[in-house]
Structure formats: C-alpha cells, structure tokens
Motif scaffolding. Structure first.
Motif, PDB file in Angstrom:
ATOM      1  N   ARG A 187      -0.990  -2.391  -0.265  1.00  0.00           N
ATOM      2  CA  ARG A 187      -0.554  -1.468  -1.291  1.00  0.00           C
ATOM      3  C   ARG A 187      -0.032  -0.226  -0.729  1.00  0.00           C
ATOM      4  O   ARG A 187       1.209   0.109  -1.214  1.00  0.00           O
ATOM      5  CB  ARG A 187      -1.866  -0.921  -1.972  1.00  0.00           C
ATOM      6  N   ASP A 190       3.615  -1.864  -0.059  1.00  0.00           N
ATOM      7  CA  ASP A 190       4.508  -1.772  -1.281  1.00  0.00           C
ATOM      8  C   ASP A 190       4.949  -0.499  -1.380  1.00  0.00           C
ATOM      9  O   ASP A 190       6.296  -0.214  -2.148  1.00  0.00           O
ATOM     10  CB  ASP A 190       3.540  -2.332  -2.438  1.00  0.00           C
ATOM     11  N   LEU A 191       4.273   0.635  -1.493  1.00  0.00           N
ATOM     12  CA  LEU A 191       4.601   1.955  -1.701  1.00  0.00           C
ATOM     13  C   LEU A 191       5.826   2.362  -0.827  1.00  0.00           C
ATOM     14  O   LEU A 191       6.749   2.894  -1.250  1.00  0.00           O
ATOM     15  CB  LEU A 191       3.494   2.972  -1.793  1.00  0.00           C
ATOM     16  N   GLU A 194       9.001   0.899  -1.719  1.00  0.00           N
ATOM     17  CA  GLU A 194       9.632   1.497  -3.162  1.00  0.00           C
ATOM     18  C   GLU A 194      10.314   2.711  -2.674  1.00  0.00           C
ATOM     19  O   GLU A 194      11.539   2.973  -3.206  1.00  0.00           O
ATOM     20  CB  GLU A 194       8.484   1.564  -4.094  1.00  0.00           C
ATOM     21  N   ARG A 210       6.718   8.899  -3.923  1.00  0.00           N
ATOM     22  CA  ARG A 210       5.964   7.518  -3.413  1.00  0.00           C
ATOM     23  C   ARG A 210       5.689   7.709  -1.865  1.00  0.00           C
ATOM     24  O   ARG A 210       4.435   7.168  -1.642  1.00  0.00           O
ATOM     25  CB  ARG A 210       6.992   6.373  -3.273  1.00  0.00           C
ATOM     26  N   ARG A 213       2.015   9.254  -2.067  1.00  0.00           N
ATOM     27  CA  ARG A 213       1.013   8.309  -2.471  1.00  0.00           C
ATOM     28  C   ARG A 213       0.730   7.610  -1.253  1.00  0.00           C
ATOM     29  O   ARG A 213      -0.556   7.380  -1.179  1.00  0.00           O
ATOM     30  CB  ARG A 213       1.457   7.396  -3.685  1.00  0.00           C
ATOM     31  N   ALA A 214       1.485   6.912  -0.506  1.00  0.00           N
ATOM     32  CA  ALA A 214       1.275   6.437   0.647  1.00  0.00           C
ATOM     33  C   ALA A 214       0.644   6.988   1.639  1.00  0.00           C
ATOM     34  O   ALA A 214      -0.281   6.539   2.389  1.00  0.00           O
ATOM     35  CB  ALA A 214       2.584   5.976   1.229  1.00  0.00           C
TER      36      ALA A 214
END
Length: 384
Positions: A187, A190-191, A194, A210, A213-214
């Motif tokens: 996950r 993926d972040l 992005e 983003r 969040r990572a």
C-alpha cells in the motif's frame, strides 16, 4: 514478543540463563524446579506449583531482596503478562528450546534438569527441542525483532526482516504478522507512485498529502519523508539560523511533540530527535559546508490527533541553508600596510573564507588567503 531484545539484555546483565531464572531470588535458583509445558508454574506455599500470573508475580516482587536491576526485570515481566497472560510462558519455553538445541551435545535430559526444569517435563521438552521446527540464526534474529519494527511503524525494516524468514512458516502468529507487513508495504508503494506522479504534474499540495499517508504508514520510509520535505514549501513557520553551536530551529509554541528531521540533497532524511514541550531545537551535528533543509513533524498525542505518537500531520519545513556559521571572537589589528586577524573557529570547520571589500562600496569584493585561525592582508595603503 515485543521488546524481546531489551528483556533478554536485562536477563543477561543479571547473569540469567532464561526468563524463569528471574522468578527466583539470586543465589537460590539452583534448588528450585519449575514447570512450563502446561503453563509456567513455580513453587508456592507448601511447595505446591502455582501459575505465574500477575498476582503471583506481585508476591515475588514483594518478597524481593535482590538488586534494583532485578526489580526492574520483574517490572518488565509484569508488562508482558499484562499484555498476554501466556506471554512469559512462551518466552521461557522459547529460551529453553534454544538453550537445549545450542548445547554442544544436543538436547539432553541432564541439560534440561540443569536449567531448572522439573524432571516430570524433561522428556517431553527434550523431544520438542529435537523435533520442533527451528530457524537458522539470521532468521531467528529476524523473527525476534520483527514485532518491534511493526509496532514502531518501521515497515521498510519489517519487510526486510520478513524476507529473511523461510516460507512457508510453521508459526501461524508469525505468518499472520508477515502477511500484514507485506500488505502495508505494498500500500505504501502504491501511495508513493501516486505522490510522485502528482509531484511531476506540479500539484505539490496533493503530492504532499499522499507522501504524508505513506509516511504515517511507514515512518522509516526515506522516499516518503523526502517527498514530504520537498513538497511542503517553507512558509515561515520554521525559522532556521546557523550558529556556532549548530543550526538553531524555532517554531510557534505548541503543546504537541515534534520529530525533527534534516535533509541534504541526494541523501535520506535523518531523524535528529524529538522535541516535547518546547518549540526550539539545535542541530549540533549539522555537516559544516553543506546545504541542508530541516523539517519538524507533529506527532500524535493519543487523543485523536494521530496514532499513539505517530506522525499526525504535515510538517513545518524550513528554508535551505548553508551550514557556514561565522567565526567568533574576531581580533583584528592594523600595522604598516597590513591588517592581521585571528578568531575562534566553529568546531569541525576546516576552511574559513575571508573577503575584503573597499575602499568604495562599488569596489569588487576580493577573497584573500586565510587559514582556519586567521590571516594577514598585506599591501594595503595607509588611510584606506
């Protein structure tokens, strides 16, 4: 078992072979037998075996006459039991199996008895040591430290540790943890993809969200931290000033805790420490002569602002600065057609730049030769 390294180091410092040794008074362990296969049990009143729960451990602590280090170890055992009533039993069993396997003569009943195991359980314990699945030393170390990396959101380290383990895993608890680590790591990947795409498209605020969040999911990910620092532009919230004792940081007073980072181009961000109850920090290890950027990340307080001390929001980012503080205690004197000077150089500096300007403001500045401690500037006309 979280924080197992710390517990094992405490036991080793007290000369203990395994965790069950810590339940008996120093000097009185040799004559006491314990059971572990059907729960960890030690002798109680009248010599009858009693399960080691928190109440029994409190009795052991109350009767303690050992050093403060032993009491601190019992406190750690209590923390283990508070989280998992069978945790201490698993630790003892794990350590006994390791000790029996590592014996030069292999697992033997005599060795188990010497470790304090009740004779009634020796045969079964030795059988387990001979036949239960085992890990090579590197994989065993990875399995021991994986829970701490996961708890502290060091997902990149956790993933590296998980990949040292064999597949399939016989330990179902460990296998579930490895699966959770891999899911979160993917996950985060993926972040970051992005975030990178948004950064290239010029949408820095969206990219920063983003990256945040990572970073919250994997606090040891250098890509996420670097992205945060480079997409959150300096807005004056973090003041940065190089000085003789290091780079001084200051920001608006806030009750939260902050994590302080330093970033230099081409390198991974470095965590310098945490600031709690203060709005200042001095980076005493800032590399002289390099351009760096600092950031402070707000941390959660456990009351809905972040996850139990994890990253709680976007950082305050300072401007890029050249770590080149001025020298101190400059002493200058003029002689015939010459100026001499000396000073105190910041620790670690190996070069000092000296520039002469004048006699008129529009005159081009000229760099003159100087050592780290001073200079002599010759050929100056009197009255200049």
């Amino acid at each position: 078992m979280p924080a197992y390294d710390d517990l094992r180091e405490r036991q080793a410092a007290l000369g203990l072979r395994h965790a069950a040794d810590g339940l008996f008074p120093p000097g009185g362990r040799a004559a006491v037998r314990f059971l572990v296969l059907d729960g960890l049990r030690v002798p109680g009143r009248g010599g009858r075996p009693r399960h080691v729960d928190r109440d029994r451990l409190a009795e052991i602590r109350a009767a303690s006459t050992g050093p403060a280090e032993w009491d601190a170890l019992l406190t750690r055992y209590d923390a283990v039991l508070a989280e998992d009533s069978m945790g201490l039993r698993r630790i003892v069993l794990y350590e006994l199996l390791r000790l029996l396997r590592d014996d030069p003569q292999g697992p033997r009943p005599e060795a188990a008895v010497a470790l304090g195991v009740d004779p009634a359980e020796v045969t079964a314990l030795v059988f387990a040591a001979r036949h239960a699945p085992r890990l090579e030393p590197a994989a065993r170390t990875a399995a021991e430290t994986l829970p701490d990396a996961w708890r502290e959101r060091r997902v990149r380290q956790a993933r590296a540790l998980a990949r040292r383990l064999p597949t399939p895993l016989d330990d179902q608890r460990l296998a579930r943890l490895v699966a959770r680590v891999e899911t979160r790591a993917r996950r985060v990947d993926d972040l970051l993809k992005e975030a990178d795409a948004l950064k290239r498209a010029g949408d820095a605020p969206a990219a920063a969200r983003r990256y945040l969040r990572a970073a919250r999911a994997a606090e040891d990910d250098p890509h996420a931290l670097r992205g945060l620092i480079l997409t959150c532009r300096p807005d004056g919230g973090l003041a940065v000033e190089p000085g003789p004792d290091g780079v001084r940081l200051s920001w608006r007073p806030d009750a939260r805790s902050w994590r302080v980072l330093r970033y230099a181009a081409g390198q991974a961000p470095v965590t310098l420490g945490e600031a709690t109850g203060t709005s200042t920090f001095t980076d005493t290890a800032a590399p002289l002569g390099e351009r760096v950027r600092h950031a402070v990340l707000p941390l959660g307080d456990g009351y809905g602002h972040g996850d139990d001390g994890g990253i709680a929001g976007l950082p305050l980012v300072g401007p890029e600065v050249l770590v080149a503080p001025e020298v101190e205690d400059v002493r200058a004197s003029d002689a015939r057609a010459r100026v001499d000077a000396a000073w105190r150089t910041p620790p670690g500096a190996n070069r000092v730049t000296v520039v002469r300007t004048g006699p008129r403001p529009e005159t081009t500045a000229t760099e003159i030769a100087a050592s780290p401690q001073g200079f002599s500037d010759d050929g100056l006309a009197p009255g200049t």
